[in-house]
Design a protein around this motif. Structure first.
Motif, PDB file in Angstrom:
ATOM      1  N   ILE A 159      31.177  24.007  26.409  1.00 56.63           N
ATOM      2  CA  ILE A 159      31.146  23.626  27.829  1.00 56.63           C
ATOM      3  C   ILE A 159      29.732  23.259  28.266  1.00 56.63           C
ATOM      4  O   ILE A 159      29.529  22.324  29.044  1.00 56.63           O
ATOM      5  CB  ILE A 159      31.705  24.764  28.695  1.00 56.63           C
ATOM      6  CG1 ILE A 159      33.196  24.960  28.403  1.00 56.63           C
ATOM      7  CG2 ILE A 159      31.499  24.477  30.185  1.00 56.63           C
ATOM      8  CD1 ILE A 159      33.807  26.167  29.089  1.00 56.63           C
ATOM      9  N   ALA A 160      28.739  23.985  27.755  1.00 51.37           N
ATOM     10  CA  ALA A 160      27.346  23.701  28.108  1.00 51.37           C
ATOM     11  C   ALA A 160      26.939  22.302  27.650  1.00 51.37           C
ATOM     12  O   ALA A 160      26.243  21.576  28.376  1.00 51.37           O
ATOM     13  CB  ALA A 160      26.424  24.752  27.495  1.00 51.37           C
ATOM     14  N   ILE A 161      27.377  21.908  26.453  1.00 54.55           N
ATOM     15  CA  ILE A 161      27.071  20.563  25.957  1.00 54.55           C
ATOM     16  C   ILE A 161      27.738  19.510  26.837  1.00 54.55           C
ATOM     17  O   ILE A 161      27.112  18.518  27.243  1.00 54.55           O
ATOM     18  CB  ILE A 161      27.526  20.417  24.493  1.00 54.55           C
ATOM     19  CG1 ILE A 161      26.691  21.328  23.578  1.00 54.55           C
ATOM     20  CG2 ILE A 161      27.427  18.962  24.032  1.00 54.55           C
ATOM     21  CD1 ILE A 161      27.194  21.397  22.151  1.00 54.55           C
ATOM     22  N   ALA A 162      29.040  19.727  27.144  1.00 57.64           N
ATOM     23  CA  ALA A 162      29.771  18.777  27.988  1.00 57.64           C
ATOM     24  C   ALA A 162      29.142  18.686  29.375  1.00 57.64           C
ATOM     25  O   ALA A 162      29.005  17.593  29.946  1.00 57.64           O
ATOM     26  CB  ALA A 162      31.236  19.195  28.098  1.00 57.64           C
ATOM     27  N   LEU A 163      28.737  19.833  29.917  1.00 65.60           N
ATOM     28  CA  LEU A 163      28.116  19.855  31.238  1.00 65.60           C
ATOM     29  C   LEU A 163      26.775  19.123  31.232  1.00 65.60           C
ATOM     30  O   LEU A 163      26.453  18.387  32.177  1.00 65.60           O
ATOM     31  CB  LEU A 163      27.921  21.300  31.691  1.00 65.60           C
ATOM     32  CG  LEU A 163      27.281  21.513  33.070  1.00 65.60           C
ATOM     33  CD1 LEU A 163      28.121  20.863  34.159  1.00 65.60           C
ATOM     34  CD2 LEU A 163      27.103  23.006  33.342  1.00 65.60           C
ATOM     35  N   SER A 164      26.002  19.300  30.170  1.00 64.03           N
ATOM     36  CA  SER A 164      24.706  18.623  30.066  1.00 64.03           C
ATOM     37  C   SER A 164      24.883  17.106  30.035  1.00 64.03           C
ATOM     38  O   SER A 164      24.148  16.363  30.709  1.00 64.03           O
ATOM     39  CB  SER A 164      23.971  19.073  28.805  1.00 64.03           C
ATOM     40  OG  SER A 164      23.718  20.469  28.852  1.00 64.03           O
ATOM     41  N   VAL A 165      25.870  16.639  29.270  1.00 65.28           N
ATOM     42  CA  VAL A 165      26.155  15.197  29.214  1.00 65.28           C
ATOM     43  C   VAL A 165      26.577  14.693  30.583  1.00 65.28           C
ATOM     44  O   VAL A 165      26.138  13.630  31.044  1.00 65.28           O
ATOM     45  CB  VAL A 165      27.250  14.903  28.164  1.00 65.28           C
ATOM     46  CG1 VAL A 165      27.676  13.439  28.226  1.00 65.28           C
ATOM     47  CG2 VAL A 165      26.758  15.255  26.769  1.00 65.28           C
ATOM     48  N   ASP A 166      27.441  15.457  31.263  1.00 65.96           N
ATOM     49  CA  ASP A 166      27.909  15.078  32.601  1.00 65.96           C
ATOM     50  C   ASP A 166      26.740  14.982  33.580  1.00 65.96           C
ATOM     51  O   ASP A 166      26.646  14.042  34.378  1.00 65.96           O
ATOM     52  CB  ASP A 166      28.930  16.106  33.096  1.00 65.96           C
ATOM     53  CG  ASP A 166      29.761  15.586  34.259  1.00 65.96           C
ATOM     54  OD1 ASP A 166      29.353  14.609  34.908  1.00 65.96           O
ATOM     55  OD2 ASP A 166      30.824  16.168  34.530  1.00 65.96           O
ATOM     56  N   ILE A 167      25.842  15.941  33.521  1.00 63.89           N
ATOM     57  CA  ILE A 167      24.680  15.940  34.421  1.00 63.89           C
ATOM     58  C   ILE A 167      23.806  14.715  34.168  1.00 63.89           C
ATOM     59  O   ILE A 167      23.346  14.055  35.110  1.00 63.89           O
ATOM     60  CB  ILE A 167      23.859  17.229  34.247  1.00 63.89           C
ATOM     61  CG1 ILE A 167      24.646  18.424  34.791  1.00 63.89           C
ATOM     62  CG2 ILE A 167      22.523  17.122  34.966  1.00 63.89           C
ATOM     63  CD1 ILE A 167      24.005  19.776  34.508  1.00 63.89           C
ATOM     64  N   ILE A 168      23.582  14.379  32.901  1.00 67.03           N
ATOM     65  CA  ILE A 168      22.755  13.216  32.558  1.00 67.03           C
ATOM     66  C   ILE A 168      23.379  11.936  33.096  1.00 67.03           C
ATOM     67  O   ILE A 168      22.708  11.093  33.710  1.00 67.03           O
ATOM     68  CB  ILE A 168      22.557  13.124  31.033  1.00 67.03           C
ATOM     69  CG1 ILE A 168      21.698  14.285  30.537  1.00 67.03           C
ATOM     70  CG2 ILE A 168      21.926  11.787  30.652  1.00 67.03           C
ATOM     71  CD1 ILE A 168      21.625  14.401  29.022  1.00 67.03           C
ATOM     72  N   ILE A 169      24.694  11.792  32.887  1.00 70.84           N
ATOM     73  CA  ILE A 169      25.395  10.596  33.369  1.00 70.84           C
ATOM     74  C   ILE A 169      25.353  10.523  34.896  1.00 70.84           C
ATOM     75  O   ILE A 169      25.128   9.455  35.484  1.00 70.84           O
ATOM     76  CB  ILE A 169      26.863  10.596  32.878  1.00 70.84           C
ATOM     77  CG1 ILE A 169      26.907  10.461  31.354  1.00 70.84           C
ATOM     78  CG2 ILE A 169      27.645   9.465  33.527  1.00 70.84           C
ATOM     79  CD1 ILE A 169      28.291  10.621  30.760  1.00 70.84           C
ATOM     80  N   THR A 170      25.548  11.663  35.544  1.00 70.15           N
ATOM     81  CA  THR A 170      25.541  11.700  37.007  1.00 70.15           C
ATOM     82  C   THR A 170      24.175  11.343  37.567  1.00 70.15           C
ATOM     83  O   THR A 170      24.071  10.580  38.537  1.00 70.15           O
ATOM     84  CB  THR A 170      25.965  13.095  37.510  1.00 70.15           C
ATOM     85  OG1 THR A 170      27.286  13.395  37.042  1.00 70.15           O
ATOM     86  CG2 THR A 170      25.955  13.145  39.029  1.00 70.15           C
ATOM     87  N   VAL A 171      23.116  11.871  36.945  1.00 73.32           N
ATOM     88  CA  VAL A 171      21.756  11.560  37.412  1.00 73.32           C
ATOM     89  C   VAL A 171      21.468  10.071  37.255  1.00 73.32           C
ATOM     90  O   VAL A 171      20.866   9.440  38.141  1.00 73.32           O
ATOM     91  CB  VAL A 171      20.721  12.401  36.642  1.00 73.32           C
ATOM     92  CG1 VAL A 171      19.303  11.915  36.941  1.00 73.32           C
ATOM     93  CG2 VAL A 171      20.847  13.873  37.017  1.00 73.32           C
ATOM     94  N   ARG A 172      21.922   9.486  36.155  1.00 72.85           N
ATOM     95  CA  ARG A 172      21.734   8.049  35.960  1.00 72.85           C
ATOM     96  C   ARG A 172      22.476   7.256  37.026  1.00 72.85           C
ATOM     97  O   ARG A 172      21.966   6.246  37.532  1.00 72.85           O
ATOM     98  CB  ARG A 172      22.230   7.639  34.565  1.00 72.85           C
ATOM     99  CG  ARG A 172      21.355   8.147  33.425  1.00 72.85           C
ATOM    100  CD  ARG A 172      21.819   7.614  32.085  1.00 72.85           C
ATOM    101  NE  ARG A 172      21.714   6.156  32.037  1.00 72.85           N
ATOM    102  CZ  ARG A 172      22.076   5.432  30.977  1.00 72.85           C
ATOM    103  NH1 ARG A 172      22.559   6.047  29.893  1.00 72.85           N
ATOM    104  NH2 ARG A 172      21.965   4.133  30.985  1.00 72.85           N
ATOM    105  N   ARG A 173      23.679   7.702  37.388  1.00 71.50           N
ATOM    106  CA  ARG A 173      24.430   7.027  38.450  1.00 71.50           C
ATOM    107  C   ARG A 173      23.727   7.178  39.793  1.00 71.50           C
ATOM    108  O   ARG A 173      23.743   6.254  40.619  1.00 71.50           O
ATOM    109  CB  ARG A 173      25.843   7.605  38.551  1.00 71.50           C
ATOM    110  CG  ARG A 173      26.776   7.176  37.432  1.00 71.50           C
ATOM    111  CD  ARG A 173      28.195   7.604  37.731  1.00 71.50           C
ATOM    112  NE  ARG A 173      28.697   6.935  38.909  1.00 71.50           N
ATOM    113  CZ  ARG A 173      29.723   7.391  39.637  1.00 71.50           C
ATOM    114  NH1 ARG A 173      30.315   8.519  39.321  1.00 71.50           N
ATOM    115  NH2 ARG A 173      30.139   6.714  40.682  1.00 71.50           N
TER     116      ARG A 173
END
Length: 286
Positions: A159-173
């Motif tokens: 979950i931590a890995i998935a959350l980190s990817v989600d955060i990166i994508i969200t920040v880019r958006r």
């Protein structure tokens, strides 16, 4: 059952509890907005995944209360209400300072503080604290005991890995969001600089400016350059999907630099939705 305070749990277990609260918060937001306002599914989370981290932080903060409060009702209610209100206020403030946007606004509610928090939500936070401590948390501890340390650690890592990817994508958006809004404002300023002195020119937002120039061009095309008209056509034909997705999630979002543009985008979204509804009704009528 003796409930172990969250700070005595291993970090992976505490992290999973944070994720659970974030998920429960996301579910409550989606159901509340879907049932009472939008009447459809709207992802109310800041992230792409089904999580509202502000609820996760709020739930964890409640669990940091002294264990002596766990068996009380009124003190626990007020302690939860105050702590979660502080969390919501701080999260609102830090997100506005970070992204230069007010993501929610309670100014239309009675007894609000700077539009960041309101009495209604604070009371709900109090009841949420009672529910978490007296009913939900003991069941979560049972679930974690049943899962075992290996499953807890593995689940937390995934979950931590998935959350980190989600955060990166969200920040880019979000970066793209701010860049796009800046381009819209710059485009409006360019139109205002070129035609702001004209009587027919309307200058409330970039969209209104572009429409006024386009309408005038139909009457006196020779006064409007071809390159300007091409830019206006491109500007009007391009949907700001990234911006619209955030507006759907946070309908009261504000930005002092782009308020007029926000209002115009919301109006266009509403008009497009109304058109889709009318077309749907027409098809069903056939």
């Amino acid at each position: 059952m003796t409930v172990v305070p969250i700070f005595q749990l291993p970090f992976p277990a505490a992290f999973l509890i944070f994720i659970m609260f974030s998920f429960f918060g996301w579910c409550s937001e989606v159901l509340y907005v879907g049932i009472f306002f939008e009447h459809k599914f709207v992802n109310r989370g800041f992230l792409h995944g089904p999580l509202c981290p502000v609820y996760g932080f709020g739930g964890v903060v409640i669990l940091l209360l002294p264990k002596e409060l766990y068996s009380t009702w009124i003190p626990l209610f007020f302690a939860s209400m105050i702590l979660c209100t502080l969390v919501e206020y701080f999260v609102s403030w830090i997100m506005e300072k970070t992204f230069h946007t007010r993501w929610w606004d309670y100014s239309h509610y009675k007894l609000n503080i700077n539009g960041r928090v309101c009495a209604l939500n604070s009371v709900l936070f109090g009841f949420m604290g009672l529910g978490i401590i007296r009913f939900v948390y003991p069941q979560i501890i049972r679930l974690l005991n049943w899962m075992g340390s290996f499953v807890i650690t593995t689940s937390a890592q995934i979950i931590a890995i998935a959350l980190s990817v989600d955060i990166i994508i969200t920040v880019r958006r979000l970066v793209d969001f701010n860049t796009t809004m800046a381009k819209i404002k710059t485009f409006g300023e360019m139109l205002k600089e070129n035609y702001g002195h004209e009587e027919w020119f309307k200058g409330t937002s970039a969209y209104v400016m572009a429409e006024s120039v386009k309408l005038h061009a139909q009457q006196e095309r020779e006064k409007i350059s071809k390159s300007i008209m091409e830019k206006i056509e491109q500007f009007q034909s391009k949907r700001q999907i990234n911006i619209e997705s955030f507006m759907k999630r946070f309908p009261t979002m504000k930005n002092e630099n782009y308020n007029n543009e926000f209002d115009e985008l919301k109006l266009k979204m509403k008009e497009r939705l109304e058109k889709i509804k009318e077309e749907r009704k027409a098809r069903l009528g056939k």
